[in-house]
Design a protein around this motif. Structure first.
Motif, short mmCIF file in Angstrom:
data_model
loop_
_atom_site.label_atom_id
_atom_site.label_comp_id
_atom_site.label_asym_id
_atom_site.label_seq_id
_atom_site.Cartn_x
_atom_site.Cartn_y
_atom_site.Cartn_z
N LEU A 183 57.43 37.47 34.85
CA LEU A 183 56.32 36.64 34.41
C LEU A 183 55.32 36.42 35.54
CD1 LEU A 183 58.17 33.95 32.27
CD2 LEU A 183 56.52 35.63 31.43
N GLU A 184 55.82 36.14 36.74
CA GLU A 184 54.94 35.91 37.88
C GLU A 184 54.14 37.17 38.20
OE1 GLU A 184 55.17 34.38 42.54
OE2 GLU A 184 57.00 34.60 41.33
N ALA A 185 54.79 38.32 38.13
CA ALA A 185 54.08 39.57 38.40
C ALA A 185 53.00 39.83 37.36
CB ALA A 185 55.08 40.73 38.43
N THR A 186 53.29 39.50 36.09
CA THR A 186 52.30 39.70 35.03
C THR A 186 51.11 38.77 35.22
OG1 THR A 186 54.04 40.35 33.48
CG2 THR A 186 51.94 39.66 32.54
N CYS A 220 47.24 39.83 35.82
CA CYS A 220 46.15 39.36 34.95
C CYS A 220 45.04 38.73 35.78
CB CYS A 220 46.69 38.37 33.93
SG CYS A 220 47.69 39.12 32.62
N ASN A 221 45.39 37.93 36.77
CA ASN A 221 44.38 37.29 37.61
C ASN A 221 43.57 38.32 38.40
OD1 ASN A 221 45.08 34.70 36.81
ND2 ASN A 221 46.57 34.44 38.45
N THR A 222 44.26 39.31 38.95
CA THR A 222 43.57 40.36 39.70
C THR A 222 42.68 41.18 38.78
OG1 THR A 222 45.47 40.47 41.20
CG2 THR A 222 43.87 42.26 41.33
N VAL A 242 37.27 42.63 36.32
CA VAL A 242 36.40 42.62 35.14
C VAL A 242 35.14 41.81 35.42
CG1 VAL A 242 36.21 41.87 32.73
CG2 VAL A 242 38.31 42.96 33.54
N ALA A 243 35.28 40.70 36.15
CA ALA A 243 34.11 39.88 36.49
C ALA A 243 33.13 40.66 37.34
CB ALA A 243 34.57 38.62 37.22
N VAL A 244 33.64 41.44 38.30
CA VAL A 244 32.77 42.27 39.14
C VAL A 244 32.07 43.33 38.29
CG1 VAL A 244 32.74 43.93 41.03
CG2 VAL A 244 34.13 41.85 41.22
N THR A 245 32.83 43.96 37.40
CA THR A 245 32.25 44.98 36.52
C THR A 245 31.14 44.39 35.64
OG1 THR A 245 34.35 46.18 36.45
CG2 THR A 245 32.76 46.65 34.70
N ALA A 246 31.38 43.21 35.11
CA ALA A 246 30.38 42.57 34.26
C ALA A 246 29.07 42.33 35.00
CB ALA A 246 30.93 41.26 33.71
N ARG A 247 29.18 41.88 36.26
CA ARG A 247 27.97 41.65 37.05
C ARG A 247 27.25 42.96 37.36
NH1 ARG A 247 31.29 38.05 39.95
NH2 ARG A 247 31.42 39.55 41.68
N HIS A 258 40.28 49.96 28.96
CA HIS A 258 41.21 51.03 29.34
C HIS A 258 41.51 51.01 30.84
CE1 HIS A 258 41.35 52.84 25.38
NE2 HIS A 258 40.03 52.76 25.31
N GLY A 259 40.51 50.65 31.65
CA GLY A 259 40.72 50.63 33.09
C GLY A 259 41.77 49.62 33.51
N ILE A 260 41.64 48.36 33.08
CA ILE A 260 42.62 47.35 33.51
C ILE A 260 43.96 47.55 32.81
CG2 ILE A 260 40.81 45.68 34.02
CD1 ILE A 260 41.57 44.21 31.44
N LYS A 261 43.95 48.10 31.60
CA LYS A 261 45.21 48.33 30.89
C LYS A 261 46.06 49.37 31.61
CE LYS A 261 46.94 49.30 26.22
NZ LYS A 261 47.80 50.45 26.54
#
Length: 269
Positions: free
Chosen positions: A19-22, A26-28, A33-38, A54-57
């Motif tokens: 769970l901690e690893a997941t 997710c946070n990373t 995703v935030a950088v990509t959006a900007r 697809h990239g983060i998955k």
């Protein structure tokens, strides 16, 4: 009333590590995703999915639901940020409605202006605002009730409060303060107190609120003139000076003890 029950998970050491690893993944992924959006100037949830899903998955080995949730959280965060900037909120404490009233005296007329328009979009905005304020009031009521019940349970005491019916008719306030008063769910607050106290085993009594603000908690003398202004209580009999709300609260507590004793006192045969 629906009751929300908190359930504590007790994972095994292996499950806790997974769970901690997941969560860390997710946070990373959310940061990426935030950088990509900007970079691509794309902040809408479904549009952002086409560029980041697809990239983060694949990179972070996330499931489909987790990947979509990450993207939605990022889109929601940007939407909230944009709304705060548009409203002139830069991290200052306090509710949006209170800031509107404090910074702009005519802000509370917004609802009336929208009602006057009568268009479908204006009605949707009004409905959305009412739902938002109802959720905010319900959340604050739960927080207040939980705090009161928790303190009563910790100190081994009971709770006494006024019967809250007719409070809007009894209270006289300035126009900006009426916005807060008339939008607040007093009945819901009372219901929260009742069921939380019952669940925690805390005694609770509703008392008659009449004359609690005019009666001296020290000597019992009652006179309208004991309240020279909204905040001050000055007994014309014994001379006690106190904050008006504190004096009224003491009267409510006394009535609560009396009413509780009358209900639970063994009756003579």
């Amino acid at each position: 009333m629906k009751l929300a029950v908190q359930v504590k998970l007790l994972p095994t050491p292996q499950q806790a590590a997974a769970l901690e690893a997941t969560l860390r993944a997710c946070n990373t992924a959310a940061s990426d995703v935030a950088v990509t959006a900007r970079e691509i100037d794309c902040y809408r949830n479904y549009d952002l999915r086409r560029h980041a899903y697809h990239g983060i998955k694949d990179d972070y080995r996330l499931g489909a639901q987790a990947a979509q949730h990450v993207i939605k959280k990022v889109a929601d965060a940007y939407k909230t940020l944009a709304g705060n900037l548009k409203a002139g909120s830069y991290g200052r404490p306090g509710s949006k409605r209170r800031r509107e009233v404090e910074t702009n005296p005519i802000a509370f007329r917004w609802d009336a202006a929208q009602q006057a328009k009568g268009t479908k979009s204006a009605k949707r905005l009004l409905a959305r605002r009412r739902r938002k304020e109802a959720r905010h009031a319900a959340n604050v009521n739960h927080i207040i009730a939980k705090s009161i019940v928790t303190e009563a349970a910790r100190t081994g005491r009971g709770i006494a409060f006024e019967k809250l019916t007719g409070i809007r008719d009894r209270v006289r306030l300035r126009k900006p303060q009426r916005v807060t008063l008339h939008s607040w769910a007093f009945q819901h607050l009372g219901a929260c107190l009742v069921y939380k106290a019952r669940r925690a085993g805390v005694p609770l009594v509703k008392v008659d609120p009449r004359y609690t603000s005019q009666t001296c908690a020290a000597c019992g003398y009652r006179d309208k003139r004991n309240r020279p202004n909204q905040e001050t209580f000055h007994c014309r009999s014994c001379g006690v000076v106190a904050h008006a709300d504190h004096n009224a609260a003491r009267n409510i507590a006394t009535r609560g003890v009396q009413d509780w004793g009358a209900v639970n006192r063994p009756h003579a045969a």
